[in-house]
Write a protein that holds these residues in place. Sequence first.
Motif, PDB file in Angstrom:
ATOM      1  N   ALA A 121       0.876  -1.284  -0.041  1.00  0.00           N
ATOM      2  CA  ALA A 121      -0.035   0.203  -0.011  1.00  0.00           C
ATOM      3  C   ALA A 121       0.885   1.230   0.089  1.00  0.00           C
ATOM      4  CB  ALA A 121      -0.843  -0.022   1.411  1.00  0.00           C
ATOM      5  N   VAL A 122       2.053   1.069   0.702  1.00  0.00           N
ATOM      6  CA  VAL A 122       2.885   2.258   0.752  1.00  0.00           C
ATOM      7  C   VAL A 122       3.601   2.675  -0.601  1.00  0.00           C
ATOM      8  CG1 VAL A 122       5.056   3.211   1.673  1.00  0.00           C
ATOM      9  CG2 VAL A 122       3.409   2.228   3.294  1.00  0.00           C
ATOM     10  N   VAL A 123       3.793   1.477  -1.223  1.00  0.00           N
ATOM     11  CA  VAL A 123       4.372   1.545  -2.712  1.00  0.00           C
ATOM     12  C   VAL A 123       3.643   1.940  -3.378  1.00  0.00           C
ATOM     13  CG1 VAL A 123       5.351   0.186  -4.735  1.00  0.00           C
ATOM     14  CG2 VAL A 123       6.153  -0.173  -2.188  1.00  0.00           C
ATOM     15  N   ASP A 124       2.248   1.797  -3.346  1.00  0.00           N
ATOM     16  CA  ASP A 124       1.166   2.129  -4.363  1.00  0.00           C
ATOM     17  C   ASP A 124       0.975   3.876  -4.099  1.00  0.00           C
ATOM     18  OD1 ASP A 124      -1.193   1.657  -6.136  1.00  0.00           O
ATOM     19  OD2 ASP A 124      -2.222   2.462  -4.548  1.00  0.00           O
ATOM     20  N   GLY A 125       0.973   4.022  -2.907  1.00  0.00           N
ATOM     21  CA  GLY A 125       0.858   5.578  -2.717  1.00  0.00           C
ATOM     22  C   GLY A 125       1.842   6.440  -2.976  1.00  0.00           C
ATOM     23  N   ALA A 126       3.187   5.776  -2.951  1.00  0.00           N
ATOM     24  CA  ALA A 126       4.297   6.729  -3.134  1.00  0.00           C
ATOM     25  C   ALA A 126       4.631   6.847  -4.628  1.00  0.00           C
ATOM     26  CB  ALA A 126       5.683   5.991  -2.356  1.00  0.00           C
ATOM     27  N   THR A 127       4.102   6.079  -5.243  1.00  0.00           N
ATOM     28  CA  THR A 127       4.351   6.107  -7.099  1.00  0.00           C
ATOM     29  C   THR A 127       2.994   6.436  -7.730  1.00  0.00           C
ATOM     30  OG1 THR A 127       3.757   3.707  -7.239  1.00  0.00           O
ATOM     31  CG2 THR A 127       6.133   4.110  -6.818  1.00  0.00           C
ATOM     32  N   THR A 128       3.465   6.823  -8.882  1.00  0.00           N
ATOM     33  CA  THR A 128       2.200   7.484  -9.725  1.00  0.00           C
ATOM     34  C   THR A 128       1.511   6.228 -10.495  1.00  0.00           C
ATOM     35  OG1 THR A 128       4.013   7.754 -11.597  1.00  0.00           O
ATOM     36  CG2 THR A 128       3.506   9.638 -10.002  1.00  0.00           C
ATOM     37  N   ALA A 129       2.353   5.211 -10.834  1.00  0.00           N
ATOM     38  CA  ALA A 129       1.534   4.006 -11.670  1.00  0.00           C
ATOM     39  C   ALA A 129       0.820   3.305 -10.531  1.00  0.00           C
ATOM     40  CB  ALA A 129       2.731   3.137 -12.085  1.00  0.00           C
ATOM     41  N   PRO A 130      -0.283   2.557 -10.957  1.00  0.00           N
ATOM     42  CA  PRO A 130      -0.874   1.768  -9.999  1.00  0.00           C
ATOM     43  C   PRO A 130       0.181   0.565  -9.698  1.00  0.00           C
ATOM     44  CG  PRO A 130      -2.322   2.289 -12.126  1.00  0.00           C
ATOM     45  CD  PRO A 130      -0.802   2.911 -12.410  1.00  0.00           C
ATOM     46  N   PHE A 131      -0.264  -0.074  -8.348  1.00  0.00           N
ATOM     47  CA  PHE A 131       0.566  -1.078  -7.950  1.00  0.00           C
ATOM     48  C   PHE A 131       0.241  -2.366  -8.697  1.00  0.00           C
ATOM     49  CE2 PHE A 131       1.530  -4.777  -5.405  1.00  0.00           C
ATOM     50  CZ  PHE A 131       3.148  -4.579  -4.891  1.00  0.00           C
ATOM     51  N   PHE A 132      -1.248  -2.561  -9.035  1.00  0.00           N
ATOM     52  CA  PHE A 132      -1.484  -3.789  -9.805  1.00  0.00           C
ATOM     53  C   PHE A 132      -1.509  -3.513 -11.300  1.00  0.00           C
ATOM     54  CE2 PHE A 132      -3.237  -4.772  -5.494  1.00  0.00           C
ATOM     55  CZ  PHE A 132      -2.509  -5.838  -5.210  1.00  0.00           C
ATOM     56  N   ALA A 133      -1.414  -4.629 -12.071  1.00  0.00           N
ATOM     57  CA  ALA A 133      -1.634  -4.477 -13.395  1.00  0.00           C
ATOM     58  C   ALA A 133      -3.068  -4.456 -13.846  1.00  0.00           C
ATOM     59  CB  ALA A 133      -0.764  -5.617 -14.215  1.00  0.00           C
ATOM     60  N   GLN A 134      -3.806  -5.223 -13.104  1.00  0.00           N
ATOM     61  CA  GLN A 134      -5.234  -5.331 -13.396  1.00  0.00           C
ATOM     62  C   GLN A 134      -6.201  -4.401 -12.930  1.00  0.00           C
ATOM     63  OE1 GLN A 134      -3.179  -7.611 -11.907  1.00  0.00           O
ATOM     64  NE2 GLN A 134      -3.047  -9.119 -13.433  1.00  0.00           N
ATOM     65  N   ILE A 135      -5.743  -3.684 -11.929  1.00  0.00           N
ATOM     66  CA  ILE A 135      -6.798  -2.470 -11.579  1.00  0.00           C
ATOM     67  C   ILE A 135      -5.967  -1.335 -11.226  1.00  0.00           C
ATOM     68  CG2 ILE A 135      -8.545  -4.003 -10.290  1.00  0.00           C
ATOM     69  CD1 ILE A 135      -7.036  -3.825  -7.598  1.00  0.00           C
ATOM     70  N   GLU A 136      -6.784   0.054 -11.508  1.00  0.00           N
ATOM     71  CA  GLU A 136      -6.332   1.100 -11.572  1.00  0.00           C
ATOM     72  C   GLU A 136      -6.038   1.688  -9.900  1.00  0.00           C
ATOM     73  OE1 GLU A 136      -4.665   2.955 -13.848  1.00  0.00           O
ATOM     74  OE2 GLU A 136      -4.871   1.307 -15.107  1.00  0.00           O
ATOM     75  N   GLN A 137      -7.125   1.577  -9.110  1.00  0.00           N
ATOM     76  CA  GLN A 137      -7.336   2.012  -7.843  1.00  0.00           C
ATOM     77  C   GLN A 137      -7.580   0.718  -6.898  1.00  0.00           C
ATOM     78  OE1 GLN A 137      -7.175   5.229  -7.098  1.00  0.00           O
ATOM     79  NE2 GLN A 137      -6.780   4.800  -5.071  1.00  0.00           N
ATOM     80  N   ALA A 138      -6.516   0.396  -6.178  1.00  0.00           N
ATOM     81  CA  ALA A 138      -6.485  -0.737  -5.266  1.00  0.00           C
ATOM     82  C   ALA A 138      -7.202  -0.354  -3.988  1.00  0.00           C
ATOM     83  CB  ALA A 138      -5.090  -1.463  -5.236  1.00  0.00           C
ATOM     84  N   ARG A 139      -7.656  -1.141  -3.325  1.00  0.00           N
ATOM     85  CA  ARG A 139      -8.421  -1.055  -1.944  1.00  0.00           C
ATOM     86  C   ARG A 139      -7.638  -1.707  -1.039  1.00  0.00           C
ATOM     87  NH1 ARG A 139     -13.802  -3.461  -2.559  1.00  0.00           N
ATOM     88  NH2 ARG A 139     -12.507  -5.088  -3.780  1.00  0.00           N
ATOM     89  N   GLY A 140      -7.695  -1.485   0.313  1.00  0.00           N
ATOM     90  CA  GLY A 140      -6.984  -2.159   1.340  1.00  0.00           C
ATOM     91  C   GLY A 140      -7.078  -3.585   1.234  1.00  0.00           C
ATOM     92  N   VAL A 141      -8.268  -4.124   1.033  1.00  0.00           N
ATOM     93  CA  VAL A 141      -8.595  -5.685   0.939  1.00  0.00           C
ATOM     94  C   VAL A 141      -7.850  -6.266  -0.456  1.00  0.00           C
ATOM     95  CG1 VAL A 141     -10.729  -5.046  -0.537  1.00  0.00           C
ATOM     96  CG2 VAL A 141     -10.645  -7.392   0.886  1.00  0.00           C
TER      97      VAL A 141
END
Length: 206
Positions: A121-141
């Motif tokens: 989650a920290v990596v996702d928030g610290a970078t401009t690109a989405p963390f996952f390849a399949q979804i743009e806006q990841a949730r905590g779950v």
Amino acid sequence: MILATIVCFAFAGPSRWGGLLAVVVESATLIVLLGASAVARSTLRVVSGVLAVAMLAVLTGAVVDNGSHWLKPAIASVIAVIAPYFVMRRLFSRTTIDSAMVYGALCVYLLAGIFFASVYAVVDGATTAPFFAQIEQARGVDFVYFSFVTLATLGYGDLTPRGDLGRMLAVTETLLGQLYLVGTVAMLVSNLGKTRQMGRKERPDV
């Protein structure tokens, strides 16, 4: 308490007050774990003070919306690093391998899943690109699900990291999860009921 932390991290949501709730539960979990691990009172006071400052920062962010949404996963990752050390130190001070040691080892395993979920989650928030390849806006779950699927080496493949950093973190989690289960949990279960040698040195005769 660890299960409550996992649920709050997964379902508290990205809202400001949801983040505050998650931090409160995470902080309470750490205090309970440290108390059960019989840490020194001075250590408990220091940790409680640090957590109070963290909760104040999150509360301030919830009121003024200062963009501190990264604090929730950051605090969760710190908690998941600190707690296992004290838990394992307490467990391996016991002379007999019993069910409490096995349960404690499994608690550390769950904390590892929380740690990697928070790091993702920290990596996702610290970078401009989405963390996952399949979804743009990841949730905590999504982070919790991916972390424990990776930790258990299930490899469903419905969520995969997009960047190199995420991939290497997933590899690290997979290796640590398997080595921990085989090297620690399996060893404790196979030696259940046995007495450990504490490695005391005999004093020479004078």
